[in-house]
Design a protein around this motif. Structure first.
Motif, short mmCIF file in Angstrom:
data_model
loop_
_atom_site.label_atom_id
_atom_site.label_comp_id
_atom_site.label_asym_id
_atom_site.label_seq_id
_atom_site.Cartn_x
_atom_site.Cartn_y
_atom_site.Cartn_z
N ASN A 2 0.92 -1.38 -0.47
CA ASN A 2 -0.42 0.25 -0.34
C ASN A 2 0.24 0.86 -0.19
OD1 ASN A 2 -2.58 -1.56 0.01
ND2 ASN A 2 -2.64 -1.76 2.27
N THR A 3 0.63 2.66 -1.14
CA THR A 3 1.10 3.61 -0.46
C THR A 3 1.16 4.02 0.54
OG1 THR A 3 0.87 4.23 -2.56
CG2 THR A 3 1.27 5.91 -1.91
N PRO A 4 2.41 4.96 0.89
CA PRO A 4 2.69 5.05 2.32
C PRO A 4 1.17 6.32 2.18
CG PRO A 4 5.07 4.68 1.64
CD PRO A 4 3.39 4.31 0.49
N ARG A 5 1.18 6.46 3.53
CA ARG A 5 0.11 7.84 3.99
C ARG A 5 1.45 8.95 3.41
NH1 ARG A 5 -1.00 8.72 10.17
NH2 ARG A 5 1.66 7.14 10.03
N ARG A 6 0.67 9.94 3.65
CA ARG A 6 1.07 11.87 3.21
C ARG A 6 0.29 12.42 4.17
NH1 ARG A 6 1.46 14.62 -1.94
NH2 ARG A 6 1.53 16.86 -1.89
N VAL A 7 1.30 12.63 5.52
CA VAL A 7 0.87 13.00 6.53
C VAL A 7 1.58 14.41 6.18
CG1 VAL A 7 1.57 12.95 8.99
CG2 VAL A 7 1.69 11.23 7.97
N GLU A 8 0.61 15.46 6.36
CA GLU A 8 0.80 17.22 6.02
C GLU A 8 0.34 17.83 7.15
OE1 GLU A 8 0.05 18.01 2.00
OE2 GLU A 8 -0.85 16.08 1.89
N HIS A 9 0.71 19.06 7.73
CA HIS A 9 0.42 19.27 8.68
C HIS A 9 -1.05 20.14 8.48
CE1 HIS A 9 4.24 20.00 10.10
NE2 HIS A 9 4.82 21.73 9.42
N GLN A 10 -1.89 20.11 10.19
CA GLN A 10 -3.62 20.40 9.47
C GLN A 10 -3.75 21.73 10.35
OE1 GLN A 10 -5.18 18.48 13.34
NE2 GLN A 10 -7.34 19.68 12.47
N GLN A 11 -4.36 21.93 9.00
CA GLN A 11 -4.56 23.88 8.37
C GLN A 11 -5.94 24.23 9.63
OE1 GLN A 11 -2.39 26.05 7.62
NE2 GLN A 11 -1.36 24.37 7.31
N THR A 12 -5.93 24.99 10.47
CA THR A 12 -7.35 24.78 11.77
C THR A 12 -7.69 26.99 11.08
OG1 THR A 12 -6.04 25.37 13.96
CG2 THR A 12 -6.52 23.21 12.40
N VAL A 25 8.95 4.35 6.12
CA VAL A 25 8.18 3.66 4.65
C VAL A 25 9.13 2.97 3.65
CG1 VAL A 25 6.00 4.37 5.85
CG2 VAL A 25 7.79 5.64 4.35
N GLU A 26 8.33 2.05 2.84
CA GLU A 26 9.57 2.02 1.02
C GLU A 26 8.81 3.30 0.39
OE1 GLU A 26 11.83 0.09 0.18
OE2 GLU A 26 12.22 -0.67 2.60
N GLN A 27 10.00 3.90 -0.42
CA GLN A 27 10.17 4.38 -0.73
C GLN A 27 8.84 4.24 -2.04
OE1 GLN A 27 12.58 6.41 -3.56
NE2 GLN A 27 11.67 8.41 -3.72
N PRO A 28 8.13 4.47 -3.04
CA PRO A 28 6.57 4.37 -3.76
C PRO A 28 6.80 4.72 -4.68
CG PRO A 28 5.23 5.79 -2.79
CD PRO A 28 7.26 6.18 -2.12
#
Length: 295
Positions: A2-12, A25-28
């Motif tokens: 499965n493609t790893p998650r893209r974990v980004e900052h949360q905008q509020t 993770v492995e580089q996809p």
């Protein structure tokens, strides 16, 4: 896989909140889109042009040895054998920003975390968090330099120790990383040059840090840097200049415990300030400086 998650900052509505990831993770690589490769290529070509005559030669030469080009996003699996042979370092893929302790553990074991995902086209001029371009283009080349590679390992080990001493000690080390690894300048026979990853991955700051009259440029002083606040939302108001990578590595040799004790009794220094004791290379005009609180 499965493609790893893209974990980004949360905008509020109250601003940006950091979101952390911890796993390796492995580089996809096969999953990168043509847009991803285009963003890499555009950024790579632009920065190499800007950095000619501005980045230190060690950075440019190492990037060439790693065979990074604008053609496509590099494969970690092809870079790692070159890095291991040169300095024993290797890249590990991560999903986003790491907690401090996890990051330090990687450095202490000669592993450099690289975010697997790259910014979107609309973020090409600015992104508020490290992405693949910042990590890979900005940080990795100097890991080919034996002295700088040793400095990064020593920093990781020192930061793990500081983490167990106090929050204030860790803050001292964070400032050192900020003003060297991310935003450092170096004196060369050809003049001041860039080595900090936060600068070499930014077109605007690559020009500003050397050519603007606004910021201060001050000679390297370990304890002075460890007291210095910094900006996370603008170009830097002060840059610290090393004479060589050997100077940087030698600064990490002593036990920092007594240094932390001395600094605990001294006030922080604002990012824009110049002290009478500073080795001033250039006293900035401060034009355009933000006047709110530093980090």
């Amino acid at each position: 896989m499965n493609t790893p998650r893209r974990v980004e900052h949360q905008q509020t509505d109250r601003g940006t909140i950091p979101v952390y990831a911890t796993g390796v993770v492995e580089q996809p690589w096969d999953d990168y889109s043509s847009v991803d490769h285009h963003v890499w290529g555009e950024l790579f070509a632009r920065q190499r042009e800007v950095l000619d005559g501005r980045a230190c030669q060690e950075f440019l030469d190492s990037q060439n040895v790693l065979q990074m080009t604008a053609d496509a996003i590099p494969k970690f699996s092809e870079l790692n054998p070159i890095l291991r042979e040169a300095t024993g370092w290797e890249l590990v893929g991560v999903e986003g920003l790491l907690p401090e302790y996890t990051f330090f553990e990687h450095l202490a074991n000669r592993r450099f975390p690289v975010t697997w995902w790259i910014r979107k086209p609309e973020q090409i001029d600015y992104i508020s968090e490290p992405d693949l371009f910042h990590d890979l283009f900005g940080h990795v080349p100097l890991l080919m330099n034996p002295v700088f590679a040793d400095y990064m390992e020593a920093y990781g080990r020192g930061a793990l120790k500081a983490h167990g001493i106090s929050e204030e000690a860790l803050l001292n080390l964070t400032r050192l990383y900020w003003y060297t690894v991310e935003f450092g300048l170096i004196r060369t026979d050809a003049g001041l040059r860039i080595y900090g990853a936060g600068i070499v991955s930014s077109k605007g700051e690559s020009i500003y840090c050397l050519e603007s009259d606004a910021p201060n440029r001050i000679g390297f002083d370990l304890e002075r840097i460890m007291r210095a606040q910094y900006r996370i939302d603008t170009y830097q108001q002060t840059y610290f200049v090393i004479d060589s990578f050997e100077q940087l590595f030698d600064a990490t040799r002593p036990d920092f415990t007594p240094i932390y004790a001395r600094l605990a009794n001294q006030p922080s220094i604002r990012a824009r300030d110049v002290l009478d004791s500073d080795d001033v290379i250039h006293r900035g005009t401060r034009e355009g400086f933000a006047t709110d609180e530093d980090a």
